[in-house]
Design a protein around this motif. Structure first.
Motif, short mmCIF file in Angstrom:
data_model
loop_
_atom_site.label_atom_id
_atom_site.label_comp_id
_atom_site.label_asym_id
_atom_site.label_seq_id
_atom_site.Cartn_x
_atom_site.Cartn_y
_atom_site.Cartn_z
N GLN A 211 13.69 -2.57 -5.29
CA GLN A 211 14.44 -3.53 -6.09
C GLN A 211 15.89 -3.07 -6.25
N ARG A 212 16.79 -3.81 -5.64
CA ARG A 212 18.20 -3.48 -5.78
C ARG A 212 18.66 -3.69 -7.21
N ALA A 213 19.61 -2.88 -7.65
CA ALA A 213 20.23 -2.98 -8.97
C ALA A 213 19.24 -2.75 -10.12
N ASP A 214 18.12 -2.10 -9.82
CA ASP A 214 17.15 -1.76 -10.86
C ASP A 214 17.19 -0.25 -11.06
N ALA A 215 17.77 0.18 -12.15
CA ALA A 215 17.90 1.61 -12.45
C ALA A 215 16.91 2.04 -13.54
N SER A 216 15.83 1.29 -13.72
CA SER A 216 14.82 1.67 -14.70
C SER A 216 14.16 2.98 -14.29
N LEU A 217 13.64 3.70 -15.29
CA LEU A 217 12.99 4.97 -15.01
C LEU A 217 11.80 4.79 -14.07
N ALA A 218 11.01 3.74 -14.26
CA ALA A 218 9.86 3.50 -13.40
C ALA A 218 10.28 3.29 -11.94
N GLN A 219 11.36 2.52 -11.74
CA GLN A 219 11.85 2.28 -10.39
C GLN A 219 12.35 3.57 -9.75
N LEU A 220 13.07 4.38 -10.49
CA LEU A 220 13.61 5.62 -9.92
C LEU A 220 12.48 6.59 -9.56
N ILE A 221 11.44 6.65 -10.40
CA ILE A 221 10.30 7.50 -10.08
C ILE A 221 9.57 6.98 -8.84
N ALA A 222 9.38 5.67 -8.76
CA ALA A 222 8.70 5.08 -7.61
C ALA A 222 9.47 5.36 -6.32
N THR A 223 10.80 5.24 -6.38
CA THR A 223 11.59 5.51 -5.16
C THR A 223 11.58 6.98 -4.80
N ALA A 224 11.16 7.84 -5.72
CA ALA A 224 11.06 9.26 -5.43
C ALA A 224 9.73 9.63 -4.76
N LEU A 225 8.70 8.82 -4.98
CA LEU A 225 7.34 9.21 -4.60
C LEU A 225 6.76 8.46 -3.42
N PHE A 226 6.95 7.15 -3.35
CA PHE A 226 6.14 6.33 -2.46
C PHE A 226 6.70 6.23 -1.05
N GLY A 227 5.81 6.34 -0.07
CA GLY A 227 6.16 6.19 1.33
C GLY A 227 5.34 5.09 1.97
N ASP A 228 5.57 4.86 3.25
CA ASP A 228 4.88 3.82 4.01
C ASP A 228 3.89 4.45 4.98
N GLY A 229 2.75 3.79 5.16
CA GLY A 229 1.78 4.29 6.12
C GLY A 229 0.55 3.42 6.15
N ALA A 230 -0.35 3.73 7.06
CA ALA A 230 -1.59 2.98 7.23
C ALA A 230 -2.69 3.94 7.65
N ALA A 231 -3.91 3.52 7.44
CA ALA A 231 -5.06 4.31 7.88
C ALA A 231 -6.26 3.39 8.04
N ALA A 232 -7.13 3.77 8.97
CA ALA A 232 -8.37 3.03 9.18
C ALA A 232 -9.54 4.00 9.19
N VAL A 233 -10.64 3.56 8.59
CA VAL A 233 -11.89 4.32 8.55
C VAL A 233 -12.97 3.50 9.24
N VAL A 234 -13.67 4.12 10.18
CA VAL A 234 -14.84 3.50 10.80
C VAL A 234 -16.08 4.14 10.22
N ALA A 235 -16.97 3.31 9.68
CA ALA A 235 -18.21 3.80 9.09
C ALA A 235 -19.40 3.11 9.75
N CYS A 236 -20.48 3.85 9.89
CA CYS A 236 -21.68 3.32 10.55
C CYS A 236 -22.87 3.42 9.62
N GLY A 237 -23.76 2.43 9.69
CA GLY A 237 -24.98 2.45 8.92
C GLY A 237 -25.94 3.51 9.41
N ALA A 238 -26.98 3.75 8.65
CA ALA A 238 -27.90 4.86 8.91
C ALA A 238 -28.60 4.75 10.26
N ARG A 239 -28.79 3.53 10.75
CA ARG A 239 -29.50 3.35 12.02
C ARG A 239 -28.56 3.13 13.19
N ARG A 240 -27.26 3.16 12.93
CA ARG A 240 -26.29 2.90 14.00
C ARG A 240 -25.84 4.23 14.61
#
Length: 361
Positions: A174-203
């Protein structure tokens, strides 16, 4: 019992140091000539060295409103999602046509048709694949998603189910947002993805019996437990505005973890004849240094018990729902626990809530 056959994490191509990101935030969030010492302190204290972002750093100042950011989310989610699912299926020795259920989760953008629908044809999934898009769970969704895969596969033990998480947190900037929550979020969060493949007991898969994080050598899921805490709705989440997602982040989050987590974990383990001393690996969402400290203190964990989570935070930041999945992948590939021993995968998110997953390595 549900078996995790493969976990595959991916990151966007644009990698930046924490200092580069801090300077960008200062340019677009702080008034001209403003004192930036609070911003610098928050970003330095996050213990994040670098992060990957969906867009080149110089494009964030030009994102005009929610629509532009969300369009970028859809494009990025489809690209990263395809890469994550393809890699996970390859690791499990399975093809797209083996997939019976695809769960997609994100809390950083929306789409209709949902991203899982946009991916189905591109990946070559069967036309009768079951799909479940999930929005709103936030950081807890990686753990909750594995739990829901397990719930599904208990009833369909011949099936293959895939969880896909894509979080492009930078697009909520969020541009022009200098709130404490925004500044903390911009310090911590990154971008990424992940996938998990799971199989049933008989598979069965081609790699059954192999060691490591793919091809059948991953852990089994024994059980899960959810806990939603009353009167905590404003601790964490989004306020939705014309400019998009504005972060809600209460500094009391670590205190809630300290107050509640030990009882939740102990009760969960006791129900399965276990104690904390039996657990050989703690796979925790890398929520931030204060959250990880709170987890370690609440559970009285030995030094180094959360080392994989802390390393993930330093190297890529908090990836929201994808975070605990990256930590799971790293645990499997770099610090695999002794076979047959129990592990606990855990994450927290909006609600405020906790999701616990009992694993058997």
């Amino acid at each position: 019992m549900t078996r995790i056959a493969a976990v595959h994490g991916v990151l966007p191509p644009h990698r930046h140091t924490q200092r580069e990101i801090t300077d960008m935030v200062a340019r677009h969030c702080l008034p001209a000539g403003a004192d930036r010492r609070v911003l610098d302190r928050l970003h330095e204290g996050a213990r994040v060295r670098s992060r990957h972002m969906a867009l080149p750093l110089d494009r964030y100042g030009g994102l005009d409103g929610f629509g532009a950011a969300n369009d970028a989310f859809i494009d990025g989610a489809v690209e990263l999602g395809a890469e994550a699912v393809t890699g996970a299926l390859r690791g499990a020795g399975l093809s797209p046509r083996d997939v019976d259920l695809l769960i997609f989760t994100s809390v950083t953008g929306i789409a209709a048709p949902s991203v899982d629908a946009l991916l189905a044809g591109r990946l070559g999934l069967r036309p009768d694949v079951k799909r479940l898009p999930v929005f709103g769970l936030g950081c807890v969704a990686g753990a909750a998603g594995i739990a829901r895969l397990h719930d599904y596969l208990l009833g369909r033990p011949d099936d293959v189910a895939v969880l896909l998480s894509v979080e492009l947190c930078s697009l909520t900037f969020q541009r022009a947002d200098a709130s404490l929550a925004q500044l903390i979020a911009t310090a911590l969060f990154g971008d990424g993805a992940a996938a998990v493949v799971a199989c049933g007991a008989r598979r069965h898969t081609p790699g059954d019996g192999e060691s490591g994080g793919g091809g059948g050598g991953g852990p089994t899921v024994v059980a899960s437990r959810s806990h939603l805490y009353p009167d905590t709705e404003r601790l964490l989440g989004w306020d939705i505005s014309g400019s998009g997602f504005r972060v809600v982040l209460d500094p009391a989050v670590p205190d809630v973890v300290r107050k509640n987590l030990a009882d939740d974990v102990d009760g969960f383990l006791t129900d399965h004849g276990l104690s904390r001393a039996d657990v050989t690996a703690w796979v925790s969402h890398a929520g931030g240094p204060k959250v990880l400290d709170a987890v370690a203190e609440a559970l009285d964990l030995p030094d180094g018990a959360l080392a994989v989570s802390r390393r993930s935070l330093a190297e890529v930041g908090n990836l929201s729902s994808a975070s605990v999945l990256h930590v799971l992948r790293d645990t499997l590939t770099a610090a695999a626990p002794p076979p047959g021993t129990p592990g606990v995968l855990l994450a927290m998110g909006p609600g405020f809530c906790t999701e616990l997953v009992l694993l058997r390595w």
